[in-house]
Design an enzyme around this catalytic site. Structure first.
Site, PDB file in Angstrom:
ATOM      1  N   PRO A   2      33.617   7.563  19.352  1.00  0.00           N
ATOM      2  CA  PRO A   2      34.148   6.852  17.927  1.00  0.00           C
ATOM      3  C   PRO A   2      35.763   6.810  17.963  1.00  0.00           C
ATOM      4  O   PRO A   2      35.869   7.615  17.931  1.00  0.00           O
ATOM      5  CB  PRO A   2      32.874   8.065  17.475  1.00  0.00           C
ATOM      6  CG  PRO A   2      33.490   9.320  17.668  1.00  0.00           C
ATOM      7  CD  PRO A   2      32.661   9.087  19.386  1.00  0.00           C
ATOM      8  N   GLU A   3      35.951   5.988  17.499  1.00  0.00           N
ATOM      9  CA  GLU A   3      36.892   5.635  16.730  1.00  0.00           C
ATOM     10  C   GLU A   3      36.988   5.156  15.327  1.00  0.00           C
ATOM     11  O   GLU A   3      35.965   5.331  14.935  1.00  0.00           O
ATOM     12  CB  GLU A   3      37.473   3.815  17.631  1.00  0.00           C
ATOM     13  CG  GLU A   3      37.819   4.150  18.940  1.00  0.00           C
ATOM     14  CD  GLU A   3      38.931   3.723  19.651  1.00  0.00           C
ATOM     15  OE1 GLU A   3      40.419   3.282  18.604  1.00  0.00           O
ATOM     16  OE2 GLU A   3      38.795   2.822  20.676  1.00  0.00           O
TER      17      GLU A   3
END
Ligand SMILES: [Zn+2]
Length: 285
Positions: A2-3
């Site tokens: 995830p960013e």
């Protein structure tokens, strides 16, 4: 992995579904997921029970839920971690690691993590170098690129002073947080800067351009992620629609640059890849 926009989507979900609710119990199903809590699973469970989640906070990819002014439950998503809101009594997920139940008897908060690189902990809240109160594991993390208080002057002077490659600096969470590999490539493409440009040669307009581009691409991803969020199911991995449509450089090796038509190039970089246009983003000289 995830960013920042995915993590922000999770934060908003927690704000909506967990904040203001009082924890009845925390059940740790896998000790590895609580390894950052040094006193162990039983201590974690005993100390969070009876507390109310006061808010949902984020810096870069770090999430936390303060219980009061002194301590917070932190959530590190790692590679595969998810925080889910599920109806009480719904079947357990295969990789369910931690379950919070609430005194209102409503939906449970579940930490699901296949690879167990992520985890949760109860941490003291401390002041960082800007005097902002954050969990102890977050004090060394810089403010994130979307934070209105982010200090561009300081960031620029550090770029000039501590010479390194530009992309390396963008990924360094102690300088600016939240910019991951995909966003770095997209921001560099937009700013027409090579990933290995020596930061000592950055001019202030270069810095403004690449930070502005990073903010734009992350905000756009957030806007898309935010729209599909009106459900009971908070899923970090479910917000990838943006990437399929909107990437200019990342993952486009061999495809024409949308500005000049030159084929996008891929080079290996820190065990990952850098995608760039060899014409618009000339190698550092
Ligand atoms: Zn180009």
């Amino acid at each position: 992995m995830p960013e920042l926009p995915e993590v922000e989507v999770v934060r908003r979900g927690l704000e909506r579904w967990a904040v203001g609710r009082t924890i009845a119990s925390a059940e740790v199903l896998h000790p590895r997921s609580i390894r950052r809590h040094v006193d162990g699973p039983d201590d974690f469970a005993a100390r969070v029970a009876g507390h109310t989640f006061a808010s949902a906070e984020r810096r870069g990819k770090f999430l936390w839920l303060p219980l009061n002014e002194d301590e917070a439950v932190t959530g590190h998503l790692g590679m595969s971690g998810q925080l889910l809101i599920q109806p009480a009594g719904a079947p357990d997920e295969k990789h369910l690691r931690i379950r919070f139940t609430f005194t209102d008897g409503g939906p449970e908060l579940r930490f699901v993590d296949q690879r167990t690189f992520g985890g949760m902990a109860l941490e003291p809240l401390e002041k960082d170098r800007h005097g902002v109160v954050v969990p102890s594991s977050v004090t060394h993390i810089a403010r994130d690129a979307l934070d209105p208080e982010f200090d561009v002057d300081f960031f620029h002077s550090e770029l000039r002073r501590r010479d390194t490659g530009l992309k390396r600096a963008l990924l360094d969470q102690t300088r600016v947080s939240g910019i991951g590999n995909i966003y770095a490539d997209e921001a560099l493409w937009s700013a027409r800067l090579h990933y290995d440009k020596p930061t000592s040669r950055m001019r202030r307009p270069d810095t403004d351009r690449v930070l502005g581009a990073a903010r734009d691409v992350m905000s756009a991803a957030l806007a898309v992620g935010g729209t599909s969020f009106d459900s009971l199911y908070v899923d970090v991995n479910g917000e990838s629609g943006y990437f399929a449509r909107s990437l200019h450089a990342y993952g486009r090796e061999g495809e024409p640059c949308e500005r000049c038509g030159t084929a996008i190039k891929r080079e290996s970089f820190m065990n990952r890849s850098s995608f760039f246009c060899p014409k618009c983003q000339r190698p550092a000289r």
